[in-house]
Design an enzyme around this catalytic site. Structure first.
Site, PDB file in Angstrom:
ATOM      1  CG  ASP A   1       3.150   7.565   4.387  1.00 41.52           C
ATOM      2  OD1 ASP A   1       1.963   7.540   4.004  1.00 41.52           O
ATOM      3  OD2 ASP A   1       3.775   8.639   4.544  1.00 41.52           O
TER       4      ASP A   1
ATOM      5  CG  ASP B   1      -1.525  16.076  -2.509  1.00 39.65           C
ATOM      6  OD1 ASP B   1      -2.127  16.515  -3.519  1.00 39.65           O
ATOM      7  OD2 ASP B   1      -1.076  16.805  -1.613  1.00 39.65           O
TER       8      ASP B   1
ATOM      9  CG  ASP C   1     -10.647  12.666  -2.379  1.00 38.22           C
ATOM     10  OD1 ASP C   1      -9.519  12.134  -2.339  1.00 38.22           O
ATOM     11  OD2 ASP C   1     -10.810  13.898  -2.359  1.00 38.22           O
TER      12      ASP C   1
ATOM     13  CD  GLU D   1      -2.658   1.561   2.409  1.00 37.75           C
ATOM     14  OE1 GLU D   1      -3.453   2.515   2.357  1.00 37.75           O
ATOM     15  OE2 GLU D   1      -2.447   0.907   3.450  1.00 37.75           O
TER      16      GLU D   1
ATOM     17  CE  LYS E   1      -1.078  25.749  -6.940  1.00 34.15           C
ATOM     18  NZ  LYS E   1      -0.504  26.170  -5.682  1.00 34.15           N
TER      19      LYS E   1
HETATM   20  C1  SAM Z   1      -3.368  12.107   1.494  1.00 31.56           C
HETATM   21  S1  SAM Z   1      -2.444  11.029   2.476  1.00 31.56           S
HETATM   22  C2  SAM Z   1      -3.369   9.488   2.389  1.00 31.56           C
HETATM   23  C3  SAM Z   1      -3.023   8.563   3.504  1.00 31.56           C
HETATM   24  C4  SAM Z   1      -3.832   7.246   3.537  1.00 31.56           C
HETATM   25  N1  SAM Z   1      -3.638   6.459   2.342  1.00 31.56           N
HETATM   26  C5  SAM Z   1      -5.293   7.517   3.757  1.00 31.56           C
HETATM   27  O1  SAM Z   1      -6.068   7.361   2.799  1.00 31.56           O
HETATM   28  O2  SAM Z   1      -5.676   7.866   4.884  1.00 31.56           O
HETATM   29  C6  SAM Z   1      -1.066  10.673   1.412  1.00 31.56           C
HETATM   30  C7  SAM Z   1       0.070   9.932   2.116  1.00 31.56           C
HETATM   31  O3  SAM Z   1       1.080   9.664   1.153  1.00 31.56           O
HETATM   32  C8  SAM Z   1       2.351   9.919   1.724  1.00 31.56           C
HETATM   33  N2  SAM Z   1       3.251  10.290   0.606  1.00 31.56           N
HETATM   34  C9  SAM Z   1       3.024  11.249  -0.318  1.00 31.56           C
HETATM   35  N3  SAM Z   1       4.017  11.281  -1.215  1.00 31.56           N
HETATM   36  C10 SAM Z   1       4.913  10.320  -0.830  1.00 31.56           C
HETATM   37  C11 SAM Z   1       6.145   9.865  -1.354  1.00 31.56           C
HETATM   38  N4  SAM Z   1       6.666  10.393  -2.459  1.00 31.56           N
HETATM   39  N5  SAM Z   1       6.783   8.863  -0.721  1.00 31.56           N
HETATM   40  C12 SAM Z   1       6.252   8.314   0.410  1.00 31.56           C
HETATM   41  N6  SAM Z   1       5.077   8.700   0.951  1.00 31.56           N
HETATM   42  C13 SAM Z   1       4.410   9.687   0.337  1.00 31.56           C
HETATM   43  C14 SAM Z   1       2.127  11.038   2.713  1.00 31.56           C
HETATM   44  O4  SAM Z   1       3.123  11.056   3.723  1.00 31.56           O
HETATM   45  C15 SAM Z   1       0.728  10.723   3.239  1.00 31.56           C
HETATM   46  O5  SAM Z   1       0.774   9.926   4.409  1.00 31.56           O
END
Ligand code: SAM
Length: 224
Positions: free
Chosen positions: A77, A126, A162, A52, A130
Protein backbone atom coordinates in the site's frame (compact mmCIF):
# COMPACT_ATOMS: atom_id res chain seq x y z
CA UNK A 1 -6.16 10.45 12.01
CA UNK A 2 -4.22 13.47 13.31
CA UNK A 3 -0.90 14.37 11.70
CA UNK A 4 0.93 13.78 15.01
CA UNK A 5 -0.38 10.23 15.11
CA UNK A 6 0.60 9.69 11.49
CA UNK A 7 4.12 10.92 12.14
CA UNK A 8 4.39 8.58 15.11
CA UNK A 9 3.34 5.67 12.91
CA UNK A 10 5.77 6.67 10.14
CA UNK A 11 8.58 6.77 12.70
CA UNK A 12 7.58 3.40 14.10
CA UNK A 13 7.37 1.88 10.61
CA UNK A 14 11.02 2.78 10.14
CA UNK A 15 11.95 0.62 13.12
CA UNK A 16 9.86 -2.40 12.09
CA UNK A 17 11.80 -5.30 10.59
CA UNK A 18 8.73 -6.34 8.56
CA UNK A 19 8.26 -2.99 6.77
CA UNK A 20 10.03 -2.11 3.50
CA UNK A 21 9.90 1.42 2.12
CA UNK A 22 12.08 1.76 -0.97
CA UNK A 23 12.18 5.14 -2.68
CA UNK A 24 10.81 5.52 -6.18
CA UNK A 25 14.31 5.96 -7.60
CA UNK A 26 15.62 2.89 -5.76
CA UNK A 27 12.88 0.91 -7.48
CA UNK A 28 13.08 2.34 -10.98
CA UNK A 29 16.90 2.39 -11.00
CA UNK A 30 16.91 -1.33 -10.05
CA UNK A 31 18.60 -0.65 -6.71
CA UNK A 32 16.02 -2.36 -4.49
CA UNK A 33 17.97 -5.30 -3.11
CA UNK A 34 15.00 -7.50 -2.27
CA UNK A 35 13.63 -7.69 -5.83
CA UNK A 36 13.94 -11.36 -6.73
CA UNK A 37 15.15 -12.11 -3.17
CA UNK A 38 11.98 -11.89 -1.05
CA UNK A 39 11.93 -15.57 -0.14
CA UNK A 40 15.65 -15.95 0.48
CA UNK A 41 16.49 -12.63 2.15
CA UNK A 42 13.24 -11.50 3.78
CA UNK A 43 11.41 -14.69 4.74
CA UNK A 44 14.44 -17.03 4.78
CA UNK A 45 12.52 -19.92 3.22
CA UNK A 46 11.37 -21.20 -0.18
CA UNK A 47 7.63 -21.00 0.48
CA UNK A 48 5.11 -19.50 -1.98
CA UNK A 49 4.88 -15.71 -2.09
CA UNK A 50 1.46 -14.04 -1.98
CA UNK A 51 0.75 -10.29 -2.38
CA UNK A 52 -2.18 -8.25 -1.15
CA UNK A 53 -2.39 -5.09 -3.26
CA UNK A 54 -3.97 -2.05 -1.62
CA UNK A 55 -3.84 -3.85 1.73
CA UNK A 56 -4.99 -0.85 3.82
CA UNK A 57 -4.59 -1.82 7.48
CA UNK A 58 -3.35 -5.24 6.45
CA UNK A 59 -5.94 -7.45 8.19
CA UNK A 60 -6.24 -9.78 5.25
CA UNK A 61 -2.49 -10.29 4.91
CA UNK A 62 -2.09 -10.89 8.64
CA UNK A 63 -5.05 -13.30 8.84
CA UNK A 64 -3.91 -15.23 5.75
CA UNK A 65 -0.39 -15.44 7.20
CA UNK A 66 -1.79 -16.94 10.40
CA UNK A 67 -3.97 -19.36 8.44
CA UNK A 68 -1.17 -20.41 6.06
CA UNK A 69 2.11 -20.49 7.99
CA UNK A 70 3.77 -22.22 5.02
CA UNK A 71 3.21 -19.27 2.69
CA UNK A 72 4.75 -15.79 2.74
CA UNK A 73 2.55 -12.68 2.47
CA UNK A 74 3.40 -9.11 1.49
CA UNK A 75 0.80 -6.38 1.96
CA UNK A 76 1.38 -3.50 -0.45
CA UNK A 77 0.00 0.00 0.00
CA UNK A 78 1.13 3.57 -0.52
CA UNK A 79 -0.25 4.59 2.88
CA UNK A 80 2.21 3.60 5.59
CA UNK A 81 0.08 4.95 8.43
CA UNK A 82 -2.57 2.37 7.47
CA UNK A 83 -0.47 -0.77 7.22
CA UNK A 84 1.36 0.26 10.42
CA UNK A 85 -1.57 -1.54 12.11
CA UNK A 86 -0.90 -4.88 10.38
CA UNK A 87 2.87 -4.57 10.76
CA UNK A 88 2.57 -3.88 14.51
CA UNK A 89 0.15 -6.76 15.01
CA UNK A 90 2.51 -9.11 13.16
CA UNK A 91 5.41 -8.03 15.39
CA UNK A 92 3.44 -8.20 18.64
CA UNK A 93 1.97 -11.60 17.78
CA UNK A 94 5.25 -12.98 16.37
CA UNK A 95 3.89 -13.73 12.88
CA UNK A 96 7.05 -14.19 10.80
CA UNK A 97 5.49 -14.83 7.37
CA UNK A 98 4.01 -11.41 6.65
CA UNK A 99 5.70 -8.17 5.59
CA UNK A 100 4.56 -4.80 4.28
CA UNK A 101 5.83 -2.84 1.32
CA UNK A 102 5.14 0.86 0.93
CA UNK A 103 4.99 1.64 -2.76
CA UNK A 104 2.69 2.51 -5.61
CA UNK A 105 1.18 -0.60 -7.16
CA UNK A 106 2.17 0.93 -10.51
CA UNK A 107 5.78 0.03 -9.55
CA UNK A 108 5.05 -3.54 -8.54
CA UNK A 109 7.27 -5.05 -11.24
CA UNK A 110 10.19 -3.01 -9.89
CA UNK A 111 9.70 -4.45 -6.40
CA UNK A 112 9.22 -8.11 -7.45
CA UNK A 113 11.10 -10.01 -10.14
CA UNK A 114 9.53 -11.83 -13.07
CA UNK A 115 7.75 -14.94 -11.88
CA UNK A 116 8.60 -14.29 -8.22
CA UNK A 117 4.96 -14.20 -7.06
CA UNK A 118 2.57 -17.15 -6.72
CA UNK A 119 -0.69 -15.38 -6.00
CA UNK A 120 -2.20 -11.89 -5.76
CA UNK A 121 -5.15 -10.64 -3.71
CA UNK A 122 -6.81 -7.34 -4.55
CA UNK A 123 -9.12 -6.44 -1.70
CA UNK A 124 -11.76 -3.73 -1.98
CA UNK A 125 -9.95 -1.45 -4.40
CA UNK A 126 -11.45 1.92 -5.14
CA UNK A 127 -13.55 1.17 -8.29
CA UNK A 128 -12.53 4.49 -9.92
CA UNK A 129 -15.86 4.67 -11.73
CA UNK A 130 -15.33 7.95 -13.61
CA UNK A 131 -14.05 7.42 -17.15
CA UNK A 132 -11.04 9.71 -16.63
CA UNK A 133 -10.04 7.57 -13.60
CA UNK A 134 -9.91 4.32 -15.65
CA UNK A 135 -6.10 4.37 -15.62
CA UNK A 136 -6.16 4.10 -11.80
CA UNK A 137 -8.54 1.10 -11.79
CA UNK A 138 -6.55 -1.77 -10.36
CA UNK A 139 -7.86 -4.39 -12.78
CA UNK A 140 -7.44 -2.44 -16.03
CA UNK A 141 -5.41 -4.02 -18.83
CA UNK A 142 -2.21 -2.16 -17.92
CA UNK A 143 -2.33 -3.32 -14.28
CA UNK A 144 -3.07 -6.90 -15.42
CA UNK A 145 0.08 -6.79 -17.59
CA UNK A 146 2.12 -5.68 -14.54
CA UNK A 147 0.66 -8.48 -12.44
CA UNK A 148 1.38 -10.98 -15.19
CA UNK A 149 5.05 -9.94 -15.19
CA UNK A 150 5.58 -10.72 -11.51
CA UNK A 151 3.35 -13.81 -11.36
CA UNK A 152 4.49 -17.34 -12.10
CA UNK A 153 2.86 -18.70 -15.30
CA UNK A 154 0.36 -20.63 -13.17
CA UNK A 155 -0.15 -17.74 -10.74
CA UNK A 156 -3.66 -16.60 -9.85
CA UNK A 157 -5.32 -13.32 -8.94
CA UNK A 158 -8.17 -12.95 -6.45
CA UNK A 159 -10.43 -9.89 -6.50
CA UNK A 160 -12.81 -9.22 -3.64
CA UNK A 161 -15.02 -6.14 -3.93
CA UNK A 162 -18.30 -4.61 -2.85
CA UNK A 163 -18.51 -2.73 -6.14
CA UNK A 164 -20.88 -4.24 -8.71
CA UNK A 165 -19.22 -1.93 -11.21
CA UNK A 166 -15.71 -3.25 -10.44
CA UNK A 167 -16.93 -6.86 -10.49
CA UNK A 168 -18.73 -6.46 -13.83
CA UNK A 169 -15.94 -4.40 -15.40
CA UNK A 170 -13.31 -6.97 -14.41
CA UNK A 171 -15.34 -9.98 -15.58
CA UNK A 172 -16.04 -8.26 -18.92
CA UNK A 173 -12.39 -7.40 -19.40
CA UNK A 174 -11.21 -10.90 -18.48
CA UNK A 175 -13.65 -12.62 -20.84
CA UNK A 176 -13.01 -10.11 -23.63
CA UNK A 177 -9.23 -10.51 -23.43
CA UNK A 178 -9.29 -14.31 -23.19
CA UNK A 179 -8.00 -14.55 -19.61
CA UNK A 180 -9.14 -17.54 -17.58
CA UNK A 181 -11.89 -16.97 -15.03
CA UNK A 182 -11.52 -19.82 -12.55
CA UNK A 183 -14.41 -18.85 -10.29
CA UNK A 184 -16.84 -15.95 -9.86
CA UNK A 185 -19.45 -15.27 -7.19
CA UNK A 186 -21.62 -12.15 -7.01
CA UNK A 187 -22.61 -12.56 -3.35
CA UNK A 188 -20.11 -14.64 -1.40
CA UNK A 189 -22.03 -14.76 1.89
CA UNK A 190 -25.34 -15.77 0.24
CA UNK A 191 -24.32 -17.86 -2.75
CA UNK A 192 -22.45 -21.02 -1.70
CA UNK A 193 -19.19 -22.21 -3.20
CA UNK A 194 -16.57 -19.58 -2.35
CA UNK A 195 -13.24 -20.79 -0.98
CA UNK A 196 -13.09 -20.68 2.81
CA UNK A 197 -10.45 -17.93 2.93
CA UNK A 198 -12.86 -15.64 1.05
CA UNK A 199 -15.63 -15.79 3.66
CA UNK A 200 -13.68 -16.40 6.86
CA UNK A 201 -11.65 -13.16 6.78
CA UNK A 202 -12.97 -9.61 6.50
CA UNK A 203 -10.98 -6.48 5.80
CA UNK A 204 -11.66 -3.14 7.47
CA UNK A 205 -13.59 -1.80 4.47
CA UNK A 206 -15.43 -5.07 4.03
CA UNK A 207 -16.76 -4.97 7.62
CA UNK A 208 -18.21 -1.54 6.91
CA UNK A 209 -19.86 -2.70 3.67
CA UNK A 210 -21.30 -5.74 5.43
CA UNK A 211 -22.89 -3.48 8.05
CA UNK A 212 -24.60 -1.70 5.17
CA UNK A 213 -25.80 -5.11 3.83
CA UNK A 214 -23.86 -4.71 0.59
CA UNK A 215 -23.20 -7.95 -1.35
CA UNK A 216 -19.52 -8.86 -1.50
CA UNK A 217 -18.30 -10.30 -4.80
CA UNK A 218 -15.29 -12.43 -5.68
CA UNK A 219 -13.40 -13.45 -8.83
CA UNK A 220 -10.44 -15.82 -9.08
CA UNK A 221 -8.59 -15.68 -12.40
CA UNK A 222 -5.43 -16.36 -14.37
CA UNK A 223 -3.89 -13.79 -16.69
CA UNK A 224 -3.06 -15.38 -20.06
C1 SAM B 1 -10.51 1.25 -0.41
S1 SAM B 1 -9.01 0.95 0.39
C2 SAM B 1 -9.09 -0.80 0.80
C3 SAM B 1 -8.14 -1.17 1.87
C4 SAM B 1 -8.20 -2.65 2.33
N1 SAM B 1 -7.90 -3.56 1.25
C5 SAM B 1 -9.54 -2.97 2.93
O1 SAM B 1 -10.32 -3.68 2.27
O2 SAM B 1 -9.81 -2.54 4.06
C6 SAM B 1 -7.87 0.95 -0.97
C7 SAM B 1 -6.41 0.96 -0.54
O3 SAM B 1 -5.61 0.91 -1.71
C8 SAM B 1 -4.52 1.81 -1.58
N2 SAM B 1 -4.15 2.22 -2.95
C9 SAM B 1 -4.98 2.72 -3.89
N3 SAM B 1 -4.33 2.94 -5.04
C10 SAM B 1 -3.03 2.58 -4.81
C11 SAM B 1 -1.86 2.57 -5.60
N4 SAM B 1 -1.88 2.96 -6.88
N5 SAM B 1 -0.71 2.13 -5.06
C12 SAM B 1 -0.68 1.72 -3.76
N6 SAM B 1 -1.76 1.70 -2.95
C13 SAM B 1 -2.92 2.12 -3.47
C14 SAM B 1 -5.05 2.94 -0.73
O4 SAM B 1 -4.00 3.64 -0.08
C15 SAM B 1 -6.00 2.22 0.22
O5 SAM B 1 -5.35 1.84 1.42
Amino acid sequence: MGSKNKLKRFRENETFSNVFQPTRSELVDSKFKYRGQWRKEVFKNVNPLVLELGCGKGEYSVALAQKYPNKNFVGVDIKGARFWRGAKTAIEEHIPNVAFLRTQIELIDHAFAEGEVDEIWITFPDPQIKYKRTKHRMTNAVFLERYKKVLKPEGVVNLKTDSEFMHGYTLGLLHGAGHEVLYANHNVYKQEGSPEEVTSIQTYYESQYLEQNKPITYIRFKIK
